[in-house]
Scaffold this active site. Structure first.
Site, PDB file in Angstrom:
ATOM      1  N   ASP A   1      42.419  -2.868   8.979  1.00 25.99           N
ATOM      2  CA  ASP A   1      41.325  -3.825   9.138  1.00 25.99           C
ATOM      3  C   ASP A   1      40.011  -3.055   9.178  1.00 25.99           C
ATOM      4  O   ASP A   1      39.719  -2.353  10.159  1.00 25.99           O
ATOM      5  CB  ASP A   1      41.491  -4.617  10.436  1.00 25.99           C
ATOM      6  CG  ASP A   1      42.595  -5.655  10.338  1.00 25.99           C
ATOM      7  OD1 ASP A   1      42.507  -6.514   9.456  1.00 25.99           O
ATOM      8  OD2 ASP A   1      43.542  -5.593  11.144  1.00 25.99           O
TER       9      ASP A   1
ATOM     10  N   HIS B   1      41.966  -4.214   4.185  1.00 22.71           N
ATOM     11  CA  HIS B   1      41.313  -5.520   4.294  1.00 22.71           C
ATOM     12  C   HIS B   1      39.846  -5.300   4.652  1.00 22.71           C
ATOM     13  O   HIS B   1      39.525  -4.909   5.775  1.00 22.71           O
ATOM     14  CB  HIS B   1      42.047  -6.325   5.384  1.00 22.71           C
ATOM     15  CG  HIS B   1      41.500  -7.685   5.624  1.00 22.71           C
ATOM     16  ND1 HIS B   1      41.921  -8.473   6.669  1.00 22.71           N
ATOM     17  CD2 HIS B   1      40.566  -8.421   4.963  1.00 22.71           C
ATOM     18  CE1 HIS B   1      41.280  -9.610   6.649  1.00 22.71           C
ATOM     19  NE2 HIS B   1      40.440  -9.604   5.625  1.00 22.71           N
TER      20      HIS B   1
ATOM     21  N   SER C   1      49.669  -3.946  11.590  1.00 18.63           N
ATOM     22  CA  SER C   1      48.221  -3.759  11.541  1.00 18.63           C
ATOM     23  C   SER C   1      47.794  -2.673  12.518  1.00 18.63           C
ATOM     24  O   SER C   1      47.974  -2.798  13.728  1.00 18.63           O
ATOM     25  CB  SER C   1      47.505  -5.060  11.886  1.00 18.63           C
ATOM     26  OG  SER C   1      46.114  -4.844  11.973  1.00 18.63           O
TER      27      SER C   1
ATOM     28  N   MET D   1      43.638 -16.138   6.879  1.00 20.48           N
ATOM     29  CA  MET D   1      43.336 -15.735   8.247  1.00 20.48           C
ATOM     30  C   MET D   1      43.744 -16.858   9.186  1.00 20.48           C
ATOM     31  O   MET D   1      43.285 -17.999   9.043  1.00 20.48           O
ATOM     32  CB  MET D   1      41.848 -15.430   8.409  1.00 20.48           C
ATOM     33  CG  MET D   1      41.366 -14.182   7.685  1.00 20.48           C
ATOM     34  SD  MET D   1      42.195 -12.657   8.229  1.00 20.48           S
ATOM     35  CE  MET D   1      41.835 -12.654   9.997  1.00 20.48           C
TER      36      MET D   1
ATOM     37  N   GLY E   1      37.890 -10.336  13.516  1.00 18.92           N
ATOM     38  CA  GLY E   1      37.002  -9.522  14.333  1.00 18.92           C
ATOM     39  C   GLY E   1      37.686  -8.820  15.486  1.00 18.92           C
ATOM     40  O   GLY E   1      37.250  -7.756  15.901  1.00 18.92           O
ATOM     41  N   PHE E   2      38.774  -9.392  15.969  1.00 19.90           N
ATOM     42  CA  PHE E   2      39.482  -8.813  17.113  1.00 19.90           C
ATOM     43  C   PHE E   2      40.977  -9.047  16.978  1.00 19.90           C
ATOM     44  O   PHE E   2      41.414 -10.027  16.365  1.00 19.90           O
ATOM     45  CB  PHE E   2      39.001  -9.434  18.432  1.00 19.90           C
ATOM     46  CG  PHE E   2      37.546  -9.224  18.713  1.00 19.90           C
ATOM     47  CD1 PHE E   2      37.102  -8.046  19.297  1.00 19.90           C
ATOM     48  CD2 PHE E   2      36.610 -10.191  18.366  1.00 19.90           C
ATOM     49  CE1 PHE E   2      35.749  -7.837  19.544  1.00 19.90           C
ATOM     50  CE2 PHE E   2      35.268  -9.996  18.611  1.00 19.90           C
ATOM     51  CZ  PHE E   2      34.829  -8.813  19.202  1.00 19.90           C
ATOM     52  N   GLY E   3      41.761  -8.154  17.574  1.00 21.08           N
ATOM     53  CA  GLY E   3      43.199  -8.330  17.618  1.00 21.08           C
ATOM     54  C   GLY E   3      43.604  -9.167  18.811  1.00 21.08           C
ATOM     55  O   GLY E   3      42.788  -9.558  19.642  1.00 21.08           O
TER      56      GLY E   3
ATOM     57  N   ASP F   1      47.428 -13.225   8.562  1.00 15.44           N
ATOM     58  CA  ASP F   1      46.885 -12.246   9.504  1.00 15.44           C
ATOM     59  C   ASP F   1      46.324 -12.982  10.710  1.00 15.44           C
ATOM     60  O   ASP F   1      45.357 -13.748  10.583  1.00 15.44           O
ATOM     61  CB  ASP F   1      45.783 -11.434   8.815  1.00 15.44           C
ATOM     62  CG  ASP F   1      45.272 -10.281   9.672  1.00 15.44           C
ATOM     63  OD1 ASP F   1      45.744 -10.120  10.814  1.00 15.44           O
ATOM     64  OD2 ASP F   1      44.396  -9.533   9.188  1.00 15.44           O
ATOM     65  N   GLY F   2      46.941 -12.736  11.874  1.00 14.64           N
ATOM     66  CA  GLY F   2      46.429 -13.318  13.107  1.00 14.64           C
ATOM     67  C   GLY F   2      47.473 -14.092  13.880  1.00 14.64           C
ATOM     68  O   GLY F   2      47.977 -15.111  13.410  1.00 14.64           O
ATOM     69  N   GLY F   3      47.842 -13.590  15.040  1.00 12.38           N
ATOM     70  CA  GLY F   3      48.779 -14.304  15.891  1.00 12.38           C
ATOM     71  C   GLY F   3      50.208 -14.316  15.382  1.00 12.38           C
ATOM     72  O   GLY F   3      51.008 -15.159  15.795  1.00 12.38           O
TER      73      GLY F   3
ATOM     74  N   MET G   1      36.150  -3.199   9.556  1.00 15.69           N
ATOM     75  CA  MET G   1      35.127  -4.101  10.095  1.00 15.69           C
ATOM     76  C   MET G   1      33.798  -3.359  10.229  1.00 15.69           C
ATOM     77  O   MET G   1      33.772  -2.186  10.610  1.00 15.69           O
ATOM     78  CB  MET G   1      35.563  -4.631  11.458  1.00 15.69           C
ATOM     79  CG  MET G   1      36.907  -5.331  11.448  1.00 15.69           C
ATOM     80  SD  MET G   1      37.326  -5.952  13.096  1.00 15.69           S
ATOM     81  CE  MET G   1      39.007  -6.530  12.816  1.00 15.69           C
TER      82      MET G   1
END
Length: 230
Positions: A35, A66, A8, A137, A142-144, A175-177, A37
């Site tokens: 990403d 995305h 990402s 998600m 909203g944030f990495g 997506d995420g962590g 946004m």
């Protein structure tokens, strides 16, 4: 299903985005993830189609775009024209989701739908026959560099079961962590497209080694799952 790694670019050095794209390409990335946004649907602003267009000549790796934005259908054509191979929209922003998916497909792009952590998977039931992928998600968008939401593992497993029941053999993206510490459990739950930002671009081992590590851990998890199922 085949494991695919999608670095990402949200976590890349924006002052040298071109080099980040080249590093991910040479490191063996299957996709590159953008990403998008707007500061409304999510509390951050990133970039638009001009950035996608600017880096498109640098690689042949497919672009997953995305759209974490309000009114995504107003921008789909621009992003496809800029070089996006796949467009992901959120079920939360598309009251006429079927029409939006058909628009993406009419432009020749892969169509996927994302859901936020608090959104139940049942909201996707009626669209499963029309999409090419589901994005779960596993952090609030909203944030990495956020921590993985552990309860998402059960959600991924239920999503895979729903797809199997519907006879749909499509990608489940996460997506995420996504990191060396979570990737095994994510894959064992049923996901196969791993969107990783900080664990790739901020990894002290470098981008190539980070991608190789994620792939190795993911494929080991696939082997364990196959063995346990006999």
């Amino acid at each position: 299903m085949k494991i695919k790694i999608a670095p990402s670019l949200l976590s890349a050095d924006f002052s040298n985005l071109g080099q980040a794209v080249r590093d991910a390409d040479s490191g063996g990335a299957d996709y590159l993830h953008f990403d998008i946004m707007d500061g409304h649907f999510v509390p951050n602003i990133t970039f638009g189609p001009m950035v996608v267009k600017a880096v498109r000549p640098l690689t042949k790796v497919k672009f997953l775009t995305h759209l974490m934005i309000q009114n995504p259908d107003d921008y789909i054509e621009e992003f496809v024209e800029a070089g996006s191979d796949s467009i992901t929209v959120h079920v939360e922003t598309c009251p006429h989701l079927h029409r939006v998916i058909q628009k993406i497909k009419s432009l020749g792009a892969r169509a996927a739908v994302a859901i936020n952590p608090a959104t139940p998977i049942v909201t996707l039931k009626e669209i499963l026959g029309d999409i090419d992928g589901v994005l779960i998600m596993t952090v609030n968008p909203g944030f990495g560099a956020q921590e993985f939401i552990e309860s998402s593992l059960d959600k991924i497993a239920r999503m895979r079961a729903m797809l199997q029941k519907a006879g749909r053999d499509i990608d489940i993206e996460v997506d995420g962590g996504v990191s060396a510490g979570t990737v095994g459990r994510i894959v064992e739950a049923g996901a196969n497209v791993l969107i990783a930002g900080n664990s790739v671009f901020a990894n002290p081992m470098g981008v190539k080694k980070a991608i190789e590590e994620l792939r190795s851990l993911a494929e080991a998890a696939v082997s364990r799952t196959c063995t346990s199922r006999g």
